[in-house]
Enzyme design. Structure first.
Site, PDB file in Angstrom:
ATOM      1  N   GLY A  71      91.663  12.477  48.062  1.00  8.46           N
ATOM      2  CA  GLY A  71      91.321  12.776  49.447  1.00  8.46           C
ATOM      3  C   GLY A  71      90.147  11.924  49.895  1.00  8.46           C
ATOM      4  O   GLY A  71      90.112  11.439  51.037  1.00  8.46           O
ATOM      5  N   ASN A 151      85.962  22.834  54.887  1.00  3.28           N
ATOM      6  CA  ASN A 151      86.188  23.347  53.536  1.00  3.28           C
ATOM      7  C   ASN A 151      85.154  24.393  53.119  1.00  3.28           C
ATOM      8  O   ASN A 151      85.404  25.200  52.241  1.00  3.28           O
ATOM      9  CB  ASN A 151      86.170  22.187  52.534  1.00  3.28           C
ATOM     10  N   SER A 199      94.991  16.011  50.054  1.00  3.47           N
ATOM     11  CA  SER A 199      94.678  15.747  48.651  1.00  3.47           C
ATOM     12  C   SER A 199      95.489  16.665  47.747  1.00  3.47           C
ATOM     13  O   SER A 199      95.645  17.850  48.039  1.00  3.47           O
ATOM     14  CB  SER A 199      93.184  15.975  48.408  1.00  3.47           C
ATOM     15  N   THR A 237      99.041  -0.118  40.791  1.00  2.00           N
ATOM     16  CA  THR A 237     100.259   0.521  40.308  1.00  2.00           C
ATOM     17  C   THR A 237     100.178   2.015  40.602  1.00  2.00           C
ATOM     18  O   THR A 237      99.154   2.642  40.362  1.00  2.00           O
ATOM     19  CB  THR A 237     100.437   0.262  38.798  1.00  2.00           C
ATOM     20  N   CYS A 325      78.658  19.196  47.677  1.00  2.00           N
ATOM     21  CA  CYS A 325      78.924  17.850  48.173  1.00  2.00           C
ATOM     22  C   CYS A 325      78.084  17.518  49.385  1.00  2.00           C
ATOM     23  O   CYS A 325      78.224  16.452  49.959  1.00  2.00           O
ATOM     24  CB  CYS A 325      80.390  17.699  48.554  1.00  2.00           C
TER      25      CYS A 325
HETATM   26  C1  LIG Z   1      88.109  18.188  48.458  1.00  2.06           C
HETATM   27  C2  LIG Z   1      88.006  17.610  49.812  1.00  2.06           C
HETATM   28  C3  LIG Z   1      88.046  16.219  50.009  1.00  2.06           C
HETATM   29  C4  LIG Z   1      88.082  15.241  48.861  1.00  2.06           C
HETATM   30  O1  LIG Z   1      89.298  15.237  48.170  1.00  2.06           O
HETATM   31  P1  LIG Z   1      89.299  14.664  46.666  1.00  2.06           P
HETATM   32  O2  LIG Z   1      90.747  14.513  46.351  1.00  2.06           O
HETATM   33  O3  LIG Z   1      88.597  15.667  45.817  1.00  2.06           O
HETATM   34  O4  LIG Z   1      88.577  13.355  46.705  1.00  2.06           O
HETATM   35  C5  LIG Z   1      87.988  15.743  51.290  1.00  2.06           C
HETATM   36  N1  LIG Z   1      87.893  16.579  52.334  1.00  2.06           N
HETATM   37  C6  LIG Z   1      87.865  17.905  52.197  1.00  2.06           C
HETATM   38  C7  LIG Z   1      87.799  18.761  53.412  1.00  2.06           C
HETATM   39  C8  LIG Z   1      87.916  18.477  50.932  1.00  2.06           C
HETATM   40  O5  LIG Z   1      87.858  19.800  50.804  1.00  2.06           O
END
Ligand SMILES: *Cc1c(COP(=O)(O)O)cnc(C)c1O
Length: 387
Positions: A71, A151, A199, A237, A325
């Site tokens: 993501g 999130n 993601s 890949t 984060c």
């Molecule tokens: C977890 C998350 C991401 C990042 O995704 P990853 O696959 O862990 O890098 C981005 N945006 C939101 C809102 C998320 O909750």
């Protein structure tokens, strides 16, 4: 001791049916999808099927689905790629201030490269007002990015209205739908966005796979240069295991998401109601209605946040402080600062994020433990006694 996992917005368990779909790729189907021989072709066919399933899940055409490594990569690609592709027209980007760190980090990078970023105001629930987006757009603006759902606190943003404003102004619109996908309807045509991120590991597929939806005709530069994979837009890949797993997860959600969401909402409401009744000085963050059905975010006054998380862990309960984060002012989450949570509460956030596997017993056990832990911590707190 009972173990209760209520941190599904950090990551989810791989669904056994997803594991079954991956199994052949782990053992037998190991070809490189770029190869013309039968080994490669078998893999390429699996990839094509996976692309169809992901496309169906978000209402896109298969040609508009690009597989990435996460993501975070999709957010980086969308934001940097779209801003760079249109830099000749202007160097101004509009964003919400409560985006995921992957988006905020990409925006910071753009700022260091001579772009201007305008951060939108949000209200006490974290909601962006589409009228503010319209006001922020100038003749220099090429991109707007606002997440579909936050999130951390779960607030659902008015992305459809924002995308309509962008469309009219000729501005590219990206939304991060990582937290939203599988919890609320995510349909790219209905939303009207140009770019959308999801993601794998947030929806019961493995870690290390993401998707960027790129609407046909959207101008965007590649982020990862090299081979011809993903139509020359994302070299490397392909992660066939992750991609096949992600597709199976999307296929399951397409059928099951509503039932999952209703169950999670019922359990979330049960949890929220009980802890609000039994624990004083507790505030719920996020919008009362426009909120993801699996998220309950609370802040507790007169308790130290880290102690709360660790004590719950000792009771077998996994929850997040929701700020891992996004550390901002005095270590508090940037989101909580942006929505104006008072300092007394800001430093003890607890995010319960429910998942497909969460049961009523899990919730009832969690309520008892939460009451026990907050009471115990406050009993030894001098500021609680003096309040
Ligand atoms: C977890 C998350 C991401 C990042 O995704 P990853 O696959 O862990 O890098 C981005 N945006 C939101 C809102 C998320 O909750």
């Amino acid at each position: 001791m009972r173990q209760v996992y209520l941190d599904n917005n950090s990551t989810t368990a791989i669904d056994p049916r997803v594991a079954d779909a991956i199994e052949p790729y782990l053992r037998r189907v190991y070809g490189n999808p770029s190869n013309l021989h039968s080994f490669g072709r078998e893999c390429a066919e699996g990839m094509a099927e996976a692309r169809d399933k992901v496309a169906a899940f978000i209402g896109a055409d298969a040609e508009e689905i690009y597989f990435t490594g996460s993501g975070s990569e999709s957010d980086n690609w969308a934001i940097k790629g779209a801003a760079l592709a249109r830099a000749g027209q202007g160097r101004h980007v509009v964003a919400s201030p409560i985006e995921h760190s992957a988006a905020l980090g990409s925006l910071k990078f753009l700022e260091s490269s001579g772009f201007r970023v305008s951060y939108l105001p949000v209200d006490g629930y974290g909601l962006v007002d589409p009228a503010d987006v319209a006001r922020a757009i100038t003749s220099e603006t090429t991109l707007v990015t606002v997440m579909l759902a936050n999130n951390e606190i779960g607030t659902i943003e008015p992305v459809k209205e924002i995308a309509a404003i962008c469309r009219k102004a000729g501005v590219t619109c990206h939304t991060d739908a990582v937290a939203a996908a599988g919890k609320i309807p995510v349909d790219v045509r209905d939303l009207g966005v140009d770019l959308l991120t999801i993601s794998g590991h947030k929806l019961h597929a493995p870690k290390g796979v993401g998707v960027l939806y790129i609407r046909e005709g959207t101008r965007i530069d590649p982020l990862i240069h090299g081979g011809h994979q993903e139509k020359g837009m994302r070299a490397g890949t392909e992660n066939t295991l992750g991609i096949v797993g992600m597709a199976r997860a999307c296929e399951l959600l397409a059928v099951e998401w509503r039932e999952d969401a209703e169950r999670m909402r019922r359990l979330r409401d049960r949890l929220e109601k009980a802890i609000l009744e039994r624990v004083p000085e507790l505030r719920v963050s996020g919008h009362p209605e426009k909120r993801l059905p699996n998220v309950c975010h609370v802040t507790a006054g007169y308790v130290e946040g880290e102690a709360l998380i660790l004590n719950l862990d000792m009771e077998g309960i996994a929850v997040a402080s929701g700020s891992a984060c996004s550390a901002g002012e005095s270590g508090a989450s940037a989101t909580l600062v942006a929505i104006g949570i008072p300092p007394l509460f800001r430093n003890s956030p607890v995010r319960f994020s429910l998942g497909r596997e969460t049961t009523e017993e899990d919730i009832d056990y969690t309520v008892e433990a939460f009451v026990r832990v907050t009471t115990r911590l406050r009993d030894i707190s001098p500021i609680w006694k003096r309040r």
